[in-house]
Design a protein around this motif. Structure first.
Motif, mmCIF file in Angstrom:
data_model
loop_
_atom_site.group_PDB
_atom_site.id
_atom_site.type_symbol
_atom_site.label_atom_id
_atom_site.label_comp_id
_atom_site.label_asym_id
_atom_site.label_seq_id
_atom_site.Cartn_x
_atom_site.Cartn_y
_atom_site.Cartn_z
ATOM 1 N N LEU A 23 -68.412 -48.035 -108.403
ATOM 2 C CA LEU A 23 -68.111 -48.083 -106.979
ATOM 3 C C LEU A 23 -67.349 -49.360 -106.673
ATOM 4 N N LEU A 24 -66.553 -49.316 -105.636
ATOM 5 C CA LEU A 24 -65.836 -50.495 -105.150
ATOM 6 C C LEU A 24 -66.408 -50.911 -103.814
ATOM 7 N N SER A 25 -66.852 -52.156 -103.717
ATOM 8 C CA SER A 25 -67.302 -52.699 -102.434
ATOM 9 C C SER A 25 -66.083 -52.952 -101.566
ATOM 10 N N LYS A 26 -66.077 -52.357 -100.372
ATOM 11 C CA LYS A 26 -64.910 -52.443 -99.494
ATOM 12 C C LYS A 26 -64.950 -53.647 -98.552
ATOM 13 N N GLY A 27 -65.964 -54.454 -98.682
ATOM 14 C CA GLY A 27 -66.082 -55.630 -97.823
ATOM 15 C C GLY A 27 -67.429 -56.283 -98.042
ATOM 16 N N PRO A 28 -67.694 -57.374 -97.366
ATOM 17 C CA PRO A 28 -68.970 -58.073 -97.553
ATOM 18 C C PRO A 28 -70.131 -57.291 -96.951
ATOM 19 N N GLY A 36 -57.720 -57.488 -120.562
ATOM 20 C CA GLY A 36 -56.885 -58.673 -120.740
ATOM 21 C C GLY A 36 -57.076 -59.696 -119.651
ATOM 22 N N PHE A 37 -58.016 -59.457 -118.750
ATOM 23 C CA PHE A 37 -58.357 -60.420 -117.690
ATOM 24 C C PHE A 37 -59.775 -60.116 -117.219
ATOM 25 N N SER A 38 -60.344 -61.038 -116.458
ATOM 26 C CA SER A 38 -61.731 -60.905 -116.007
ATOM 27 C C SER A 38 -61.791 -60.339 -114.596
ATOM 28 N N VAL A 39 -62.824 -59.559 -114.336
ATOM 29 C CA VAL A 39 -63.082 -59.057 -112.988
ATOM 30 C C VAL A 39 -64.560 -59.264 -112.671
ATOM 31 N N ALA A 40 -64.886 -59.362 -111.391
ATOM 32 C CA ALA A 40 -66.266 -59.568 -110.957
ATOM 33 C C ALA A 40 -66.900 -58.218 -110.609
ATOM 34 N N ILE A 70 -54.101 -54.992 -109.073
ATOM 35 C CA ILE A 70 -54.997 -54.436 -110.083
ATOM 36 C C ILE A 70 -55.237 -52.958 -109.797
ATOM 37 N N ASP A 71 -55.133 -52.146 -110.813
ATOM 38 C CA ASP A 71 -55.445 -50.718 -110.723
ATOM 39 C C ASP A 71 -56.953 -50.571 -110.929
ATOM 40 N N VAL A 72 -57.697 -50.314 -109.857
ATOM 41 C CA VAL A 72 -59.163 -50.279 -109.947
ATOM 42 C C VAL A 72 -59.641 -49.136 -110.832
ATOM 43 N N SER A 73 -58.854 -48.073 -110.954
ATOM 44 C CA SER A 73 -59.261 -46.973 -111.828
ATOM 45 C C SER A 73 -59.278 -47.419 -113.284
ATOM 46 N N LYS A 74 -58.320 -48.260 -113.670
ATOM 47 C CA LYS A 74 -58.307 -48.797 -115.035
ATOM 48 C C LYS A 74 -59.479 -49.746 -115.258
ATOM 49 N N VAL A 75 -59.809 -50.519 -114.238
ATOM 50 C CA VAL A 75 -60.969 -51.405 -114.330
ATOM 51 C C VAL A 75 -62.238 -50.572 -114.513
ATOM 52 N N ALA A 76 -62.349 -49.493 -113.729
ATOM 53 C CA ALA A 76 -63.513 -48.615 -113.825
ATOM 54 C C ALA A 76 -63.630 -48.001 -115.211
ATOM 55 N N ASP A 77 -62.515 -47.560 -115.776
ATOM 56 C CA ASP A 77 -62.533 -46.988 -117.125
ATOM 57 C C ASP A 77 -63.000 -48.019 -118.151
ATOM 58 N N ALA A 78 -62.568 -49.260 -117.979
ATOM 59 C CA ALA A 78 -62.983 -50.321 -118.895
ATOM 60 C C ALA A 78 -64.484 -50.573 -118.799
ATOM 61 N N ILE A 79 -65.010 -50.552 -117.577
ATOM 62 C CA ILE A 79 -66.450 -50.760 -117.388
ATOM 63 C C ILE A 79 -67.243 -49.625 -118.032
ATOM 64 N N GLU A 106 -66.786 -47.429 -101.982
ATOM 65 C CA GLU A 106 -65.845 -46.369 -102.315
ATOM 66 C C GLU A 106 -66.087 -45.925 -103.748
ATOM 67 N N PHE A 107 -66.227 -44.635 -103.962
ATOM 68 C CA PHE A 107 -66.401 -44.092 -105.306
ATOM 69 C C PHE A 107 -65.091 -44.218 -106.077
ATOM 70 N N ILE A 108 -65.179 -44.720 -107.329
ATOM 71 C CA ILE A 108 -63.986 -44.909 -108.161
ATOM 72 C C ILE A 108 -63.994 -44.006 -109.392
ATOM 73 N N ALA A 109 -65.118 -43.966 -110.122
ATOM 74 C CA ALA A 109 -65.131 -43.196 -111.362
ATOM 75 C C ALA A 109 -66.561 -42.835 -111.763
ATOM 76 N N GLY A 110 -66.660 -41.825 -112.653
ATOM 77 C CA GLY A 110 -67.969 -41.399 -113.139
ATOM 78 C C GLY A 110 -68.583 -40.349 -112.248
ATOM 79 N N ILE A 111 -69.872 -40.502 -111.976
ATOM 80 C CA ILE A 111 -70.613 -39.578 -111.111
ATOM 81 C C ILE A 111 -70.622 -40.136 -109.693
ATOM 82 N N ASP A 112 -70.257 -39.325 -108.733
ATOM 83 C CA ASP A 112 -70.171 -39.769 -107.339
ATOM 84 C C ASP A 112 -71.576 -39.834 -106.737
ATOM 85 N N LYS A 113 -72.133 -41.055 -106.667
ATOM 86 C CA LYS A 113 -73.484 -41.237 -106.125
ATOM 87 C C LYS A 113 -73.674 -42.687 -105.732
ATOM 88 N N THR A 114 -74.682 -42.939 -104.909
ATOM 89 C CA THR A 114 -75.074 -44.310 -104.564
ATOM 90 C C THR A 114 -76.543 -44.568 -104.912
#
Length: 376
Positions: free
Chosen positions: A162-167, A115-119, A142-151, A178-186
């Motif tokens: 993954l969530l970027s914690k800064g620039p 229902g809204f846009s995220v980058a 924003i609940d980042v876990s819900k965003v991750a599920d949508a992605i 930071e790992f959010i959802a799915g398989i924990d890897k980089t």
């Protein structure tokens, strides 16, 4: 005038649409599609189809003449690297009029689901949420876990969020993730313009947002050129050039041990032979490669100016520096031109500014720019 596509019609129990198509050999469909995608002309609402020889990609519109020429120029380095270039040189036959395509059932987008846009950006099978994700337009957290599920729902090929914690920061331009959802890897493998890049987002810098820029530099490389990539990272400039152009040599250097480890893996992965991978401080490259570079790539936008003296030394007479920087809208290019001119003047040389480009917005009133400058 650009001809618009026809309206969707119904036939045989499913929706079809009459579109212009781009015709390409089946085995070359994916790299060509990636290039066409940069021009925003592929119609993803329709399903491509193939016959015995060709794949037909549906187009949103028939491109204007200038756009068709730009598409041709971008495709030529790829075409010449393919096994049957003569047949593919007939670029006027790429476009086919009035073909019927089956229309995809519309899948929900991330915005539809939330229902809204995220980058976010997708690198291989990893999605990275922008570090500025904090609140939606109403100011709610924003609940980042819900965003991750949508992605993960909207992009079935994505396996990790993954969530970027800064620039991007530090000497090696890495991000705190930071790992959010799915398989924990980089680690992942990212495909771009027919090349494959193994990347580790936690250890080495990589962004798909410069894909068009990398292809722009590729188009300037001529057969027999020597290319020096001072800050090569995992190799997206160097490997693309070595694989798709015909340079005499590509010197790909990076100070980050992890990046060079991945660079060497990517050289093998893409089966390119004419690259020398170095793990050096770029300041010392001139000790061996002075006056050898036809093209010197300086993709270290936050502090490339610290290495301009070396870059000038690396350039043979008439060589071109591709200088990247972060600048403000109050001084997009002039300050950088002055820095390059002063570095050249120290060595009794002059410059010719060939092109100035605003590559992308980086932050409010800040831009990632590139200058192509010939050193005389």
């Amino acid at each position: 005038m650009t001809q618009k596509t026809q309206n969707t019609i119904s036939a045989d129990g499913f929706d079809v649409a009459v579109r212009y198509a781009f015709r390409v050999h089946k085995e070359d469909g994916e790299p060509v599609r990636r290039i066409l995608d940069e021009f925003d002309i592929v119609d993803y609402s329709c399903k491509p189809f193939a016959d015995d020889v060709y794949l037909y990609l549906p187009l949103l519109r028939y491109p204007e003449k200038e756009e068709r020429l730009a598409v041709r120029d971008c495709l030529m380095p790829l075409i010449l690297s393919l096994p049957h270039p003569k047949e593919k040189m007939e670029y006027h036959s790429w476009y086919v009029k009035d073909l019927s395509f089956q229309v995809h059932k519309k899948a929900p987008t991330v915005s539809d689901l939330l229902g809204f846009s995220v980058a976010y950006e997708i690198i291989g099978d990893i999605a990275v949420l922008d570090d500025k994700i904090a609140a939606n337009e109403s100011g709610d957290e924003i609940d980042v876990s819900k965003v991750a599920d949508a992605i993960l729902t909207a992009h079935p090929a994505v396996k990790t969020v993954l969530l970027s914690k800064g620039p991007i920061s530090g000497e090696f331009r890495t991000r705190d993730l930071e790992f959010i959802a799915g398989i924990d890897k980089t680690e992942t493998v990212h495909k771009e313009y027919g090349c494959k890049y193994k990347v580790d987002l936690g250890r080495a810098y990589f962004t798909p947002r410069l894909s068009t820029e990398r292809h722009r530099i590729l188009a300037q490389i001529e057969e027999g050129d020597v290319v020096i990539d001072m800050f090569a990272g995992v190799g997206p400039y160097s490997i693309l050039i070595a694989k798709s152009a015909k340079p005499a040599q590509v010197i790909a250097n990076d100070k980050n041990d992890a990046a060079v480890e991945l660079l060497n893996e990517n050289i093998a992965l893409n089966k390119v032979q004419n690259i020398t991978a170095l793990n050096e401080d770029a300041l010392f490259l001139a000790e061996k490669y002075a006056s050898t570079g036809d093209h010197v790539i300086m993709n270290l936008p936050h502090n490339a100016y610290d290495f301009l003296d070396t870059a000038v030394t690396l350039c043979k007479s008439g060589g071109i520096i591709h200088y990247y920087a972060m600048t403000s809208e109050d001084d997009l290019f002039d300050g950088s031109v002055t820095l390059i001119r002063e570095a050249a003047k120290k060595q009794g040389r002059e410059i010719e500014v060939l092109e100035t480009r605003n590559v992308r917005s980086y932050a409010p009133r800040q831009y990632n720019i590139c200058l192509d400058v010939r050193i005389l």
